[in-house]
Design a protein around this motif. Structure first.
Motif, PDB file in Angstrom:
ATOM      1  N   LYS A  37       0.823  -1.218   0.000  1.00  0.00           N
ATOM      2  CA  LYS A  37       0.000   0.000   0.000  1.00  0.00           C
ATOM      3  C   LYS A  37       0.850   1.259   0.000  1.00  0.00           C
ATOM      4  CE  LYS A  37      -0.261   0.394   5.009  1.00  0.00           C
ATOM      5  NZ  LYS A  37      -1.047   0.174   6.180  1.00  0.00           N
ATOM      6  N   GLN A  38       0.219   2.345  -0.400  1.00  0.00           N
ATOM      7  CA  GLN A  38       0.853   3.660  -0.317  1.00  0.00           C
ATOM      8  C   GLN A  38      -0.119   4.624   0.363  1.00  0.00           C
ATOM      9  OE1 GLN A  38       2.386   5.015  -4.099  1.00  0.00           O
ATOM     10  NE2 GLN A  38       3.892   3.370  -4.181  1.00  0.00           N
ATOM     11  N   PRO A  39       0.333   5.468   1.250  1.00  0.00           N
ATOM     12  CA  PRO A  39       1.699   5.464   1.765  1.00  0.00           C
ATOM     13  C   PRO A  39       1.890   4.341   2.773  1.00  0.00           C
ATOM     14  CG  PRO A  39       0.397   7.156   2.871  1.00  0.00           C
ATOM     15  CD  PRO A  39      -0.498   6.546   1.843  1.00  0.00           C
ATOM     16  N   GLY A  40       3.159   3.921   2.949  1.00  0.00           N
ATOM     17  CA  GLY A  40       3.465   2.985   4.030  1.00  0.00           C
ATOM     18  C   GLY A  40       3.855   1.580   3.615  1.00  0.00           C
ATOM     19  N   LEU A  52       2.033  11.846   7.881  1.00  0.00           N
ATOM     20  CA  LEU A  52       1.007  12.387   6.983  1.00  0.00           C
ATOM     21  C   LEU A  52      -0.395  12.276   7.569  1.00  0.00           C
ATOM     22  CD1 LEU A  52       2.165  11.079   3.505  1.00  0.00           C
ATOM     23  CD2 LEU A  52       1.565  13.448   4.007  1.00  0.00           C
ATOM     24  N   LEU A  53      -0.678  11.155   8.223  1.00  0.00           N
ATOM     25  CA  LEU A  53      -2.063  10.892   8.621  1.00  0.00           C
ATOM     26  C   LEU A  53      -2.392  11.287  10.058  1.00  0.00           C
ATOM     27  CD1 LEU A  53      -2.799   7.498   6.801  1.00  0.00           C
ATOM     28  CD2 LEU A  53      -3.072   9.815   5.960  1.00  0.00           C
ATOM     29  N   SER A  54      -1.385  11.485  10.881  1.00  0.00           N
ATOM     30  CA  SER A  54      -1.683  11.777  12.293  1.00  0.00           C
ATOM     31  C   SER A  54      -2.232  13.191  12.488  1.00  0.00           C
ATOM     32  CB  SER A  54      -0.431  11.613  13.143  1.00  0.00           C
ATOM     33  OG  SER A  54       0.456  12.691  12.902  1.00  0.00           O
ATOM     34  N   MET A  67       6.023  14.512   0.244  1.00  0.00           N
ATOM     35  CA  MET A  67       6.031  13.365   1.168  1.00  0.00           C
ATOM     36  C   MET A  67       5.419  12.127   0.520  1.00  0.00           C
ATOM     37  SD  MET A  67       5.208  15.360   4.701  1.00  0.00           S
ATOM     38  CE  MET A  67       5.360  13.995   5.861  1.00  0.00           C
ATOM     39  N   PHE A  68       4.331  12.310  -0.220  1.00  0.00           N
ATOM     40  CA  PHE A  68       3.741  11.164  -0.923  1.00  0.00           C
ATOM     41  C   PHE A  68       4.700  10.645  -1.997  1.00  0.00           C
ATOM     42  CE2 PHE A  68      -0.435  12.580   0.816  1.00  0.00           C
ATOM     43  CZ  PHE A  68      -0.844  11.368   1.347  1.00  0.00           C
ATOM     44  N   LEU A  69       5.380  11.579  -2.672  1.00  0.00           N
ATOM     45  CA  LEU A  69       6.312  11.153  -3.722  1.00  0.00           C
ATOM     46  C   LEU A  69       7.540  10.469  -3.125  1.00  0.00           C
ATOM     47  CD1 LEU A  69       6.191  14.104  -6.297  1.00  0.00           C
ATOM     48  CD2 LEU A  69       4.834  12.011  -6.222  1.00  0.00           C
TER      49      LEU A  69
HETATM   50  P1  TYD Z   1      -5.543   5.217   4.079  1.00  0.00           P
HETATM   51  O1  TYD Z   1      -5.826   4.980   5.529  1.00  0.00           O
HETATM   52  O2  TYD Z   1      -4.700   4.247   3.347  1.00  0.00           O
HETATM   53  O3  TYD Z   1      -6.906   5.528   3.366  1.00  0.00           O
HETATM   54  P2  TYD Z   1      -7.864   4.599   2.547  1.00  0.00           P
HETATM   55  O4  TYD Z   1      -8.242   3.471   3.449  1.00  0.00           O
HETATM   56  O5  TYD Z   1      -8.998   5.514   2.220  1.00  0.00           O
HETATM   57  O6  TYD Z   1      -7.070   4.194   1.345  1.00  0.00           O
HETATM   58  O7  TYD Z   1      -4.912   6.683   3.977  1.00  0.00           O
HETATM   59  C1  TYD Z   1      -4.342   7.137   2.852  1.00  0.00           C
HETATM   60  C2  TYD Z   1      -4.789   8.559   2.641  1.00  0.00           C
HETATM   61  O8  TYD Z   1      -3.773   9.229   1.911  1.00  0.00           O
HETATM   62  C3  TYD Z   1      -6.059   8.639   1.820  1.00  0.00           C
HETATM   63  O9  TYD Z   1      -6.962   9.528   2.419  1.00  0.00           O
HETATM   64  C4  TYD Z   1      -5.609   9.184   0.488  1.00  0.00           C
HETATM   65  C5  TYD Z   1      -4.316   9.876   0.788  1.00  0.00           C
HETATM   66  N1  TYD Z   1      -3.324   9.853  -0.320  1.00  0.00           N
HETATM   67  C6  TYD Z   1      -3.002  11.053  -0.944  1.00  0.00           C
HETATM   68  O10 TYD Z   1      -3.540  12.107  -0.601  1.00  0.00           O
HETATM   69  N2  TYD Z   1      -2.071  11.053  -1.944  1.00  0.00           N
HETATM   70  C7  TYD Z   1      -1.426   9.920  -2.341  1.00  0.00           C
HETATM   71  O11 TYD Z   1      -0.577   9.967  -3.262  1.00  0.00           O
HETATM   72  C8  TYD Z   1      -1.747   8.684  -1.678  1.00  0.00           C
HETATM   73  C9  TYD Z   1      -1.052   7.414  -2.083  1.00  0.00           C
HETATM   74  C10 TYD Z   1      -2.709   8.700  -0.661  1.00  0.00           C
END
Ligand code: TYD
Length: 206
Positions: A37-40, A52-54, A67-69
């Motif tokens: 999966k991305q990110p992570g 990014l998510l916290s 950061m995503f890139l």
């Molecule tokens: P995640 O918990 O994986 O969300 P989901 O279950 O909806 O896939 O969180 C990833 C979050 O990151 C999601 O809200 C989308 C965002 N995201 C971006 O904004 N840009 C990106 O390039 C990627 C890969 C994810």
């Protein structure tokens, strides 16, 4: 022949379930499958994901894009390319289409500077052969996010975004689909899980 498939869609569209079921089905056919999966998708990526998510240190949009890139580049070189070289199938929960939808479209970074070459730079030639887009209406998506919250799951940084933000994400996925109809398979995510899974199995190119 590479077997790189991405799963995309708005938040709460059910793509993770579809990815898992698809992986299980491919394994039944004797295939080696990497679910990621991305990110992570790497150790470093997990740290980036946490940041990014916290919501602890909210990045400005430009920083968020980098950061995503950064996460993607690390993931491609450390995990995806080696797996594909070994002949494995790689099923990835989100990829560059998410960056196009969330950062370039919804965050409005797509004006003035052409950022697409940078997206391609992070991909290093690793482009999905197929992308399954789970198309869910914004209302349904927000309802699913709410349900997850009621179950006590923690909100992520993107769950709190406005309706307009989610509308922009949806519109962007629609445009990506229209521009790439050979790569992107659109699936109506309001259908039952088994029906969607059947459609995925029928569409997969071996
Ligand atoms: P995640 O918990 O994986 O969300 P989901 O279950 O909806 O896939 O969180 C990833 C979050 O990151 C999601 O809200 C989308 C965002 N995201 C971006 O904004 N840009 C990106 O390039 C990627 C890969 C994810």
């Amino acid at each position: 022949m590479h077997h790189f498939i991405s799963f995309e869609g708005g938040d709460g569209c059910g793509k993770s379930t579809q990815l898992q079921q698809t992986a299980a089905w491919l394994r039944q056919q004797g295939q080696q499958v990497l679910e990621t999966k991305q990110p992570g998708g790497t150790g470093l990526g997990l740290e980036i994901r946490r940041l990014l998510l916290s919501g602890e240190f909210p990045p400005v949009s430009e920083c968020e894009l980098f950061m995503f890139l950064a996460d993607r580049a690390q993931h491609v070189k450390e995990v995806i390319q080696p797996a594909l070289k070994q002949g494995q199938w790689v099923l990835c929960d989100r990829y560059s289409d998410s960056t196009l939808a969330y950062q370039l479209a919804a965050r409005g970074l797509d004006c003035g500077v052409n950022l697409r070459p940078m997206l391609a730079f992070a991909e290093m030639g690793c482009v999905p052969k197929q992308t399954f887009w789970l198309d869910v209406s914004i209302e349904t998506a927000l309802l699913r996010i709410k349900k997850r919250q009621q179950k006590g799951e923690k909100n992520n940084h993107f769950d709190d975004e406005t309706m307009t933000f989610h509308q922009r994400v949806h519109q962007a996925f629609e445009s990506i689909y229209i521009e790439n109809t050979t790569r992107v398979v659109r699936l109506d995510a309001s259908q039952p899980i088994e029906v969607i899974q059947q459609q995925i199995r029928q569409s997969i190119i071996c």
